[in-house]
Design an enzyme around this catalytic site. Structure first.
Site, PDB file in Angstrom:
ATOM      1  N   ARG A  91       0.674  -1.225   0.181  1.00 35.95           N
ATOM      2  CA  ARG A  91      -0.194  -0.128  -0.005  1.00 35.95           C
ATOM      3  C   ARG A  91       0.960   1.182   0.168  1.00 35.95           C
ATOM      4  NH1 ARG A  91      -4.957   0.311   3.887  1.00 35.95           N
ATOM      5  NH2 ARG A  91      -5.620   1.648   2.307  1.00 35.95           N
ATOM      6  N   ASP A 239      -2.606   8.957   7.943  1.00 35.69           N
ATOM      7  CA  ASP A 239      -1.827   7.785   7.398  1.00 35.69           C
ATOM      8  C   ASP A 239      -0.104   8.294   7.030  1.00 35.69           C
ATOM      9  OD1 ASP A 239      -4.626   7.066   6.729  1.00 35.69           O
ATOM     10  OD2 ASP A 239      -3.621   5.427   6.622  1.00 35.69           O
ATOM     11  N   ASN A 249      -5.318  11.255   5.308  1.00 35.08           N
ATOM     12  CA  ASN A 249      -6.146  10.384   6.137  1.00 35.08           C
ATOM     13  C   ASN A 249      -7.295   9.864   5.090  1.00 35.08           C
ATOM     14  OD1 ASN A 249      -6.751   9.068   8.807  1.00 35.08           O
ATOM     15  ND2 ASN A 249      -8.137  10.409   8.797  1.00 35.08           N
ATOM     16  N   LYS A 250      -7.869   8.928   5.787  1.00 35.61           N
ATOM     17  CA  LYS A 250      -9.186   8.195   5.148  1.00 35.61           C
ATOM     18  C   LYS A 250      -9.710   9.188   4.403  1.00 35.61           C
ATOM     19  CE  LYS A 250      -9.783   4.713   4.628  1.00 35.61           C
ATOM     20  NZ  LYS A 250      -9.293   4.029   3.858  1.00 35.61           N
TER      21      LYS A 250
END
Lengths: 348, 348
Positions: A91, A239, A249-250
């Site tokens: 990822r 992240d 982030n998400k």
């Protein structure tokens, strides 16, 4: 310790017995609690890619163990490099993944230089265990610092999943919320977090186990509820944090930050310093993972739209530092969030 | 007319034969195109409540026909009042519903006063048909005005469904997009619009029929893509516009408006003047419908979270007038959107 809520009944998200890593397969939650055993770099990378293990700190920990298991199975620089590449490519966005793999890689290389292949496995394992212990400790410290920061906040919005399923200990943002709930009544407004529903599936599962009052809302509903005065603060994980404080982030985080600023409530990010990436000058330099469009076309395995509908699926968005009230790390709280306060956190 | 895209193959969302209203059941789209026949106030109110017919202008049209059918079946003031109450209570937020029912009610009362119960049915039917024709005409005019306004915009974000399924003619915001696509290449970024997925189910279905390029994204993804410079404008519909220009629209609209302002791109609202409610001074006075929490707990009939998870399901949010670049109506474009420009639109 007696004040700590009974969050220990659930199977641990990551369980290391010194040789094998067992993970709780998060793709099956909340319907099923299945444990999967990982044995090396390939299956760990695959578990990270398919989100069986997820959350920036936890994919760092899992990758560290994955590389340590790989080197234990086949000591040598070749397997080390192949395993490291495989894991790093699983990822792209979370800073923790690359950082953890690099740490284990260098520990193994150093051991090889000092004592040959025979020494590599023990060094890699020790480094991975060290990373795991550091993340557990970081979560504990973030929980304390964050709970102090949010002491006046009884109604908290969060996004995605940032609990024990995502990070060491009790988590990052959800770890802060758990610590806050030990100190005062807390009600959590949690977004469902489409497309993969980490909020609806995982955060709800953790909040129920923690005994913390919560309500689930559609992602699009949270900004309007914040505008209507229904929240005292927003707290999320991260992240990757760029050198200037921009936070990846998400996906969906950015709109919560905009709504928080508009409503005049704090927008707080919690994450260990392992999520900081001084090499990215700003958020524009953070790679944003684009995932399979089927994740958007489906939910719970059901097709939601016409077959073959063109779709985009960025897994993250970037929130500019200027929208972030404070960044809570295990080394302290950066407030305001800028180049200077982040550099101070990282200073030895 | 030859330039108009072939959007006529689909069954019409509303089909009135002079006696009965046939609707395309939107709860079943896109998987199934089922026609439902309505015969009076009760079944029309139920169809509106369960969203078989939806979209602010179309629920006004359907309610008007529902009341006309009720009075045709049972002429008299009693059935008129009972039918009107039933229809108005079906959903609280859209201004068009109450307005259309009031118009048919007064036409019927006037006919009763002039000629007794025998005259009511024809008057009610004529008023309902007039409302339908006005909404068709309004959509056409909004399409032209909106397409002029967005002439420079090739990449447009929209939310929920605002096409022929939601409004007369080709729709409100989606009607503007269809007209724009007749004039220049257009690519639409459409949100899925949780919880009921009107974007994924209905807008995608309409855009495919219209032959307009589109991509589906999670609701939380659109603000981040706007921030990354991937859109030239946002255009949405409206369910009710307060006197000061605050707009109630499908939940999730507010975050798109915040993102558009931040990115410096236009945020345009399209809606007929039947959506204007001068009696609501500001958005705070607009009633926001709270729907069944099961809509949030589920998607495509699948449970997405733990059973009985507490949940909130506001169907709308309010976007302050200050975030709205322009309001496109059939009577002209209000720009800026404020008390003065809206009053001017409504002046005789």
């Amino acid at each position: 310790v007696s004040a700590t809520r009974s969050d220990l009944r659930a199977p641990p998200p990551l369980d290391w017995d010194g040789q094998r890593l067992r993970i709780l397969d998060q793709t099956l939650l909340p319907a099923e609690e299945r444990i999967v055993e990982l044995t090396g770099a390939a299956d760990t990378a695959e578990a990270i890619r398919r989100l069986a293990v997820r959350g920036a700190p936890n994919i760092g920990i899992a990758a560290a163990y994955g590389l340590a298991m790989e080197v234990a199975r086949e000591p040598g620089l070749g397997s080390l490099e192949r395993g490291a590449s495989r894991l790093v490519e699983a990822r792209p966005t979370a800073a923790n993944l690359g950082r953890a793999v690099q740490r284990v890689r260098w520990a193994a290389v150093k051991a090889y230089a000092e004592g040959g292949a025979v020494r590599m496995a023990a060094a890699a394992r020790a480094e991975a265990e060290g990373i795991h212990a550091e993340e557990d400790q970081a979560s504990r410290r973030m929980g304390e610092l964050g709970a102090e920061l949010l002491a006046g906040c009884g109604r908290v919005v969060t996004h995605c999943n940032t609990g024990a399923l995502a990070a060491g200990g009790r988590g990052t943002a959800l770890g802060v919320i758990a610590e806050l709930a030990d100190r005062r009544p807390v009600k959590v407004l949690t977004t469902e977090t489409r497309p993969l529903l980490q909020g609806a599936r995982l955060t709800v599962w953790e909040l129920r186990r923690l005994g913390i009052e919560h309500e689930l809302v559609a992602d699009g509903a949270a900004p309007g509820l914040i505008a209507r005065g229904q929240a005292d603060a927003v707290i999320v994980g991260c992240d990757r944090v760029a050198a200037n404080g921009d936070v990846a982030n998400k996906v969906g985080t950015y709109s919560l930050a905009l709504a928080a600023r508009e409503a005049g409530i704090p927008f707080v990010v919690a994450g260990p310093t392992s999520s900081l990436d001084p090499a990215a000058a700003t958020g524009a330099e953070i790679p944003i993972e684009e995932r399979d469009p089927d994740e958007v076309r489906e939910a719970g395995g059901e097709l939601l739209t016409l077959p073959e509908t063109p779709s985009r699926n960025p897994a993250f968005d970037v929130t500019p530092a200027a929208l972030i009230t404070a960044l809570v790390t295990e080394r302290g709280v950066a407030r305001p969030v800028d180049r200077r306060t982040l550099a101070a956190l990282l200073a030895p």
